[in-house]
Design a protein around this motif. Structure first.
Motif, PDB file in Angstrom:
ATOM      1  N   ARG A  37      -3.281  11.159  67.634  1.00  0.00           N
ATOM      2  CA  ARG A  37      -4.749  12.798  67.941  1.00  0.00           C
ATOM      3  C   ARG A  37      -4.582  12.636  69.280  1.00  0.00           C
ATOM      4  O   ARG A  37      -4.335  14.135  69.602  1.00  0.00           O
ATOM      5  CB  ARG A  37      -5.817  12.288  67.649  1.00  0.00           C
ATOM      6  CG  ARG A  37      -6.906  12.887  68.121  1.00  0.00           C
ATOM      7  CD  ARG A  37      -7.450  14.458  67.237  1.00  0.00           C
ATOM      8  NE  ARG A  37      -8.130  14.548  67.498  1.00  0.00           N
ATOM      9  CZ  ARG A  37     -10.036  14.834  67.061  1.00  0.00           C
ATOM     10  NH1 ARG A  37      -9.776  13.799  65.322  1.00  0.00           N
ATOM     11  NH2 ARG A  37     -10.543  14.927  67.194  1.00  0.00           N
TER      12      ARG A  37
ATOM     13  N   PRO B 251      -8.912  15.008  71.935  1.00  0.00           N
ATOM     14  CA  PRO B 251      -8.406  16.080  71.947  1.00  0.00           C
ATOM     15  C   PRO B 251      -8.698  17.623  70.926  1.00  0.00           C
ATOM     16  O   PRO B 251      -9.301  16.365  69.862  1.00  0.00           O
ATOM     17  CB  PRO B 251      -6.534  16.145  72.271  1.00  0.00           C
ATOM     18  CG  PRO B 251      -6.445  14.745  72.047  1.00  0.00           C
ATOM     19  CD  PRO B 251      -7.471  13.715  72.066  1.00  0.00           C
ATOM     20  N   GLN B 252      -9.890  18.390  70.850  1.00  0.00           N
ATOM     21  CA  GLN B 252      -9.615  19.338  69.414  1.00  0.00           C
ATOM     22  C   GLN B 252      -8.375  20.040  69.380  1.00  0.00           C
ATOM     23  O   GLN B 252      -7.148  20.838  70.408  1.00  0.00           O
ATOM     24  CB  GLN B 252     -10.927  19.483  70.145  1.00  0.00           C
ATOM     25  CG  GLN B 252     -11.953  19.145  70.606  1.00  0.00           C
ATOM     26  CD  GLN B 252     -12.536  18.087  69.527  1.00  0.00           C
ATOM     27  OE1 GLN B 252     -12.543  18.206  68.006  1.00  0.00           O
ATOM     28  NE2 GLN B 252     -12.543  16.479  69.687  1.00  0.00           N
ATOM     29  N   PRO B 253      -8.851  20.649  68.430  1.00  0.00           N
ATOM     30  CA  PRO B 253      -6.902  21.884  68.011  1.00  0.00           C
ATOM     31  C   PRO B 253      -7.527  22.738  68.724  1.00  0.00           C
ATOM     32  O   PRO B 253      -8.671  23.329  69.560  1.00  0.00           O
ATOM     33  CB  PRO B 253      -7.940  21.998  66.643  1.00  0.00           C
ATOM     34  CG  PRO B 253      -8.791  21.691  66.271  1.00  0.00           C
ATOM     35  CD  PRO B 253      -9.104  20.822  66.853  1.00  0.00           C
ATOM     36  N   ASP B 254      -6.372  23.795  68.899  1.00  0.00           N
ATOM     37  CA  ASP B 254      -7.463  24.837  70.486  1.00  0.00           C
ATOM     38  C   ASP B 254      -7.831  25.635  69.311  1.00  0.00           C
ATOM     39  O   ASP B 254      -6.358  26.312  68.710  1.00  0.00           O
ATOM     40  CB  ASP B 254      -4.824  25.150  70.216  1.00  0.00           C
ATOM     41  CG  ASP B 254      -4.876  26.069  71.450  1.00  0.00           C
ATOM     42  OD1 ASP B 254      -5.390  27.280  71.230  1.00  0.00           O
ATOM     43  OD2 ASP B 254      -4.056  26.157  71.877  1.00  0.00           O
TER      44      ASP B 254
ATOM     45  N   ARG C  47      -1.835  15.907  69.458  1.00  0.00           N
ATOM     46  CA  ARG C  47      -2.168  16.288  69.163  1.00  0.00           C
ATOM     47  C   ARG C  47      -0.581  16.525  67.380  1.00  0.00           C
ATOM     48  O   ARG C  47      -0.384  17.517  67.751  1.00  0.00           O
ATOM     49  CB  ARG C  47      -2.418  17.754  69.683  1.00  0.00           C
ATOM     50  CG  ARG C  47      -3.636  18.240  70.692  1.00  0.00           C
ATOM     51  CD  ARG C  47      -4.003  19.848  71.339  1.00  0.00           C
ATOM     52  NE  ARG C  47      -4.907  19.785  71.745  1.00  0.00           N
ATOM     53  CZ  ARG C  47      -5.402  19.367  72.937  1.00  0.00           C
ATOM     54  NH1 ARG C  47      -4.282  18.817  74.126  1.00  0.00           N
ATOM     55  NH2 ARG C  47      -6.679  19.780  73.284  1.00  0.00           N
TER      56      ARG C  47
ATOM     57  N   HIS D 252      -7.761  15.258  62.859  1.00  0.00           N
ATOM     58  CA  HIS D 252      -6.346  15.559  62.753  1.00  0.00           C
ATOM     59  C   HIS D 252      -5.421  15.047  61.478  1.00  0.00           C
ATOM     60  O   HIS D 252      -4.356  15.306  61.510  1.00  0.00           O
ATOM     61  CB  HIS D 252      -5.674  15.118  63.954  1.00  0.00           C
ATOM     62  CG  HIS D 252      -5.300  13.761  63.801  1.00  0.00           C
ATOM     63  ND1 HIS D 252      -6.290  13.030  63.812  1.00  0.00           N
ATOM     64  CD2 HIS D 252      -4.260  12.994  64.116  1.00  0.00           C
ATOM     65  CE1 HIS D 252      -5.731  11.731  63.898  1.00  0.00           C
ATOM     66  NE2 HIS D 252      -4.420  11.461  64.322  1.00  0.00           N
TER      67      HIS D 252
ATOM     68  N   TRP E  26      -3.563  22.861  65.231  1.00  0.00           N
ATOM     69  CA  TRP E  26      -3.643  21.351  66.369  1.00  0.00           C
ATOM     70  C   TRP E  26      -1.863  21.342  67.125  1.00  0.00           C
ATOM     71  O   TRP E  26      -2.318  20.701  68.278  1.00  0.00           O
ATOM     72  CB  TRP E  26      -3.323  20.719  65.539  1.00  0.00           C
ATOM     73  CG  TRP E  26      -4.744  19.662  64.726  1.00  0.00           C
ATOM     74  CD1 TRP E  26      -5.168  19.770  64.040  1.00  0.00           C
ATOM     75  CD2 TRP E  26      -5.643  18.560  65.777  1.00  0.00           C
ATOM     76  NE1 TRP E  26      -6.290  19.215  62.928  1.00  0.00           N
ATOM     77  CE2 TRP E  26      -6.884  18.928  64.516  1.00  0.00           C
ATOM     78  CE3 TRP E  26      -5.841  18.095  67.218  1.00  0.00           C
ATOM     79  CZ2 TRP E  26      -8.177  17.793  65.657  1.00  0.00           C
ATOM     80  CZ3 TRP E  26      -6.804  18.262  67.376  1.00  0.00           C
ATOM     81  CH2 TRP E  26      -7.921  17.763  66.850  1.00  0.00           C
ATOM     82  N   ARG E  27      -1.198  22.153  67.026  1.00  0.00           N
ATOM     83  CA  ARG E  27       0.137  22.114  67.319  1.00  0.00           C
ATOM     84  C   ARG E  27       0.065  23.137  68.428  1.00  0.00           C
ATOM     85  O   ARG E  27       0.730  24.312  69.318  1.00  0.00           O
ATOM     86  CB  ARG E  27       1.145  22.850  66.132  1.00  0.00           C
ATOM     87  CG  ARG E  27       1.818  21.469  65.198  1.00  0.00           C
ATOM     88  CD  ARG E  27       1.505  20.485  65.920  1.00  0.00           C
ATOM     89  NE  ARG E  27       2.747  20.447  66.808  1.00  0.00           N
ATOM     90  CZ  ARG E  27       2.874  19.268  68.488  1.00  0.00           C
ATOM     91  NH1 ARG E  27       2.456  18.767  68.098  1.00  0.00           N
ATOM     92  NH2 ARG E  27       4.322  19.425  68.172  1.00  0.00           N
TER      93      ARG E  27
END
Length: 339
Positions: free
Chosen positions: A244, A20-23, A247, A274, A57-58
């Motif tokens: 990760r 996953p990647q950050p939002d 997230r 992350h 990340w959150r």
């Protein structure tokens, strides 16, 4: 019963290729908010970058840090037979008891910053094999250790710190970094628990023997973990990978923790996006390893205890960053002119 999505090193390697990647919406929102807070632009320095990173990340442009988790993994190392530590392997068992009784430094730091703390001892009665003669672990043993780490992460945590205890594990960490980054053995060995000059030379000899006995470890993160790592080192890597996927941001501890992280980064570029470096330790090679990973430490206090202690202390820095970011008023809210 574990519900891990991997049952082999190949499956774990594959998992790391699709992380996953950050939002981006949260990142953009956090950056916008940061630009409106009652302070000159950039006045909080790196705290501003930390808050925006955490927000991404959150998935929350105005996040709070309320449920940090510290996990300490313990393992024993067959390479101790080569005289690489100033302490006997029995100390690992004794320190695990101390962790569980609440008497170690990491217990105090976890408590001070409101972190849940868990301890996982991995087959302490069965040390890994002496990696000067061949691989420290079989693939099954590696996968088992990765799984312990994976399962140790609380999905409801909003920050992860991984720590370790294992007499001989600075030698394992040095062997991993030598396998991944090359150079001379002397570049990566350190005094660990306090070995003298002769002990330092012995560690370099051990690393050279380890590379000769484990050619498949060179340039391959998972093979390095298996061949010259340890159960607790692999467990830290498994926990960081799980974080990760969930997230959950990670604060890295010292040399041994960072060596585990480097194995992930070797398998998949960006696998540590992350994670931030909590501190640079007094272990000689830690700063060089952080440089290789492009990680700038938050603290530099001459610590070399391990246990997750430097990273746990850095929880306070991240909490401060988020308190300012999420709690400060904007210029409009405060009725202050922004120029």
């Amino acid at each position: 019963m574990s519900d891990t999505p991997f049952t082999s090193a190949t499956e774990f390697r594959s998992l790391l290729q699709d992380l996953p990647q950050p939002d981006q919406t949260a990142l953009d929102g956090a950056a916008e908010r940061n630009g409106q807070l009652t302070k000159p632009p950039g006045a909080l320095g790196r705290l501003e970058d930390l808050a925006i990173w955490y927000a991404g990340w959150r998935g929350d442009a105005r996040p709070a840090l309320t449920a940090p988790q510290v996990v300490v993994f313990a393992g024993n190392h067959g390479v101790c037979a080569q005289g690489v530590s100033a302490f006997p392997a029995e100390v690992t068992v004794q320190m695990v008891a101390n962790f569980k009784a609440g008497g170690a430094a990491i217990n105090q730091l976890a408590h001070a910053f409101g972190a849940r703390m868990d301890v996982h001892a991995l087959d302490l009665d069965t040390p890994t094999a002496d990696f000067t003669a061949g691989p420290a672990m079989s693939e099954a043993e590696l996968v088992e250790a990765l799984t312990v780490g994976w399962d140790a992460v609380d999905p409801s945590a909003d920050l992860l710190v991984t720590g370790e205890m294992g007499i001989g594990n600075t030698t394992a960490a040095a062997a991993i970094t030598l396998a991944l980054f090359g150079g001379a053995a002397e570049d990566w060995v350190g005094r660990g628990t306090g070995v003298d000059d002769a002990g330092l030379a012995n560690k370099a000899r051990v690393l050279a023997a380890a590379m000769e006995a484990n050619p498949s470890a060179k340039g391959d993160g998972l093979e390095a973990l298996r061949c010259v790592g340890g159960r607790e080192v692999a467990a830290m890597a498994g926990a960081m990978a799980r974080a990760r996927v969930l997230r959950i941001p990670v604060i890295l501890d010292g040399f041994i923790c960072t060596a585990a992280a480097a194995a992930l980064d070797n398998v998949a570029s960006g696998a540590l996006d992350h994670a931030v470096a909590g501190h640079v330790s007094a272990e000689a090679a830690h700063g060089a390893l952080l440089d290789k990973l492009g990680k700038s430490p938050l603290l530099s206090l001459g610590m070399r205890l391990g246990e997750g202690s430097g990273a746990a202390l850095a929880i306070g820095v991240l909490k401060g960053a988020l308190a300012c970011h999420s709690g400060m008023s904007t210029f409009a809210e405060a009725g202050v002119s922004d120029g």
